[in-house]
Structures are given as C-alpha cells and as structure tokens.
Motif scaffolding. Sequence first.
Motif, short mmCIF file in Angstrom:
data_model
loop_
_atom_site.label_atom_id
_atom_site.label_comp_id
_atom_site.label_asym_id
_atom_site.label_seq_id
_atom_site.Cartn_x
_atom_site.Cartn_y
_atom_site.Cartn_z
N ASP A 145 0.89 -1.06 -0.02
CA ASP A 145 0.02 0.10 0.12
C ASP A 145 0.94 1.17 -0.01
N SER A 149 1.38 1.25 -6.64
CA SER A 149 -0.04 1.24 -7.29
C SER A 149 -0.31 -0.20 -7.77
N THR A 151 -3.74 -2.91 -9.09
CA THR A 151 -5.10 -3.23 -9.44
C THR A 151 -5.27 -4.83 -8.94
N GLU A 193 0.88 -1.76 -11.36
CA GLU A 193 0.84 -0.71 -12.34
C GLU A 193 2.12 0.41 -12.40
N ARG A 196 3.69 4.06 -6.36
CA ARG A 196 2.49 4.88 -5.87
C ARG A 196 3.02 6.43 -6.11
#
Lengths: 196, 196
Positions: A145, A149, A151, A193, A196
């Motif tokens: 977290d 980043s 999905t 992806e 963050r």
Amino acid sequence: MELGLLYSGGKDSTLAALLLDDFYDVTLVTGHFGVTDDWEHAKAAAESVGFAHERIELDEAAAQDAVEKMVADGFPRNGIQAVHEHALERLAAEGFDAIADGTRRDDRVPTVSRAQAQSLEDRHDVDYISPLSGFGRGAVDRLVDSALSVTVGPSESIPRADYEAELRALLREEHGESAVADVFPAHDQTYVEGPR
Amino acid sequence: MELGLLYSGGKDSTLAALLLDDFYDVTLVTGHFGVTDDWEHAKAAAESVGFAHERIELDEAAAQDAVEKMVADGFPRNGIQAVHEHALERLAAEGFDAIADGTRRDDRVPTVSRAQAQSLEDRHDVDYISPLSGFGRGAVDRLVDSALSVTVGPSESIPRADYEAELRALLREEHGESAVADVFPAHDQTYVEGPR
C-alpha cells in the motif's frame, strides 16, 4: 552481485524486488511455457517499476504434468508447487550469483523449505533468497500500500504472468472450460501498475 | 511506519536494519537485564551505522531462569531461546507498528516459528518481521562483506550486547568461571564498526 528474481508482475514479487534493490543488481525473470503471451504483462509491470526484465523458457512437459496433477487432485496446489520448483531449477542454471522469489511466510503454495533451499544452493552454487519469507500477509499488504500502485480483480481477468494464466489455458485446451472452474476456485489477484 | 528491531551490535541484526531502512522508520532496540553495561556496545554500533537506538529493561528473573536451564542442560541453546522470546514479548509491548529481529534461515537458535510469529502479531496487534529468515548463511556473509566493516573474534572478547554477555556474567556469578566454559563452547562473534 547479479540476482535473478522469478517475476509474475504481481505485488509480492515486485515488493521482493524493491527489498533487494539496494543490495543486488536485480533482473526480474519470468518463466514462460510457450502456451500464451502472458509473460508480456510481467515485462510491462517490470518496466513500470524500473527493473530489467528477462524471460526464460520452461518445459511445456512440466506444464502438462502439472495440469494432469491438478485435474487428478481437483485443486491446483500440487501442480503449482511442481511448476515453481521447475522454474527455480531453470533460474538457478542461468548463471546469476543469487536467485530469489516472492514467497511469503504465510503462503501455502508455492513454498520452498529450508532443505530445498540448501539443495538448490549446493547443486547450483548460487544463493537462494526469499526476501518476503520473514514477512506475514499483513506486513506485505501494508508495505505494498505504501510503495506500489496495484489493480486487484478476479484471477481470470487480471493480466499477470504467474504460471496460472498458462496453466489455465492448457487446462482449457486439454480438458475444457468446466475443468478450469473445477480446479481453480474464484480468487482475486493483483497486477502492479507502477510506483505509488 | 515505526519499527523496533532487537539489536545486539552484531552483523546479522545490523544487516536486518539496513534491509528494512527504506520501508520503515527503524529504531534499534537492545534488551538489558541490568547485569552489565554491555548494551552500550550496541548503542555505539547503532550510532556507527546511523540508526536511532533505545534500550529496554528485561526481567532479571528471565535471565536467572535461563542460566539455570543452561547449567541443567550443559549447553546454552534453550536458555538463549527463552530469553529471546522474553525480549520479543517486551519489544512487542512498546507500541511500534512493527517489530523485527536478525534471525537467519540457517540459525538453530534463536528461532521464531510461523506459529510463534502469528501469536505475537495477534496478541500485540503488531507486525513481526524477520528480514533475514529468507537468507542463508552464505548470502548473509556476502552482503555483510559488501556493506559493513566488522571485527571478528572469540565470543568472550568481542564487545557485544546480545544476551550472551549478561548471561555469561550471571553464570559466572552464580556458578563460577568453570560453568561458563562448560556451557559456552568457544566460538567467534562479530561486532559492527560502521559502514564499509
């Protein structure tokens, strides 16, 4: 020191790479049976976090054996374990100083016992490292977290390159769509992806 | 996230700190029975690698119990394991988001099983992390060589602050010098003097 890390594009193997990045020259390595092009998802994920990426060819026979094992068992665990062991053997023969994977303390499959780790190291003169094996599920989730980043979605719809996509395709080909649903219970997967 | 790492001043716990440094606010924490001032060696080692350092008070009764266990056994393993578990319990109650230690994959003592780790986490609402438990002895030694400047020498002459120095002192006090030699076979230890 050159390290090759078995890479799926998921959060665990990506976090494992970040943990090792200060200490090794890390290359992310995706095993590929030649069944689908899902390894390309791992390549894209590796690029999104700035790591070098390679793929290695695995034996399609190992995938076939794994699929037959999964159908006979009615669940995927033993087949996935066998494929992971095959991939580690291949990776260990690639000439890296060290190899690694993203297995966590709380994973039920794949697992690499201390005896298996030492056997890999002795036979291939390589260090085997599982940087997440000292982290529980909660700690991994909190680190992901804060650092990545990702999905999250149902396993069949998330672009990944763990063995599952190719094993599902083989299973469908050999035993039909219903065999896939029988063997793989619905579960969520993640795809990285980028940072963050 | 704030992380407290059980710290002796040796190479393993120092390497564990470096592995976690990008992901947590790491404080090195040395357990102290009040028997000797050896915790000061750990504080100096922590400063040499640029980490914050704290000490926590452990129960002298736990050290007394460990010494009696070692004398009864004729070897230190079970006593050291009991003291490590006591120190982890104390550390877990300090309010950190996560706690850690320097146990390695190939260590015989102390060890923290998956069940013990999960029990610590559940009872104290804390993540327990053993960042070196995915690294074998060879990998740890190679990383230490590349990252740290260390002194190696016989266990009794190296300034450290693992439990051994205080347990040796208590053992000498209660059972005499010969009991120390009986319980602790000669072995080498390391002390971290700073980054390489």
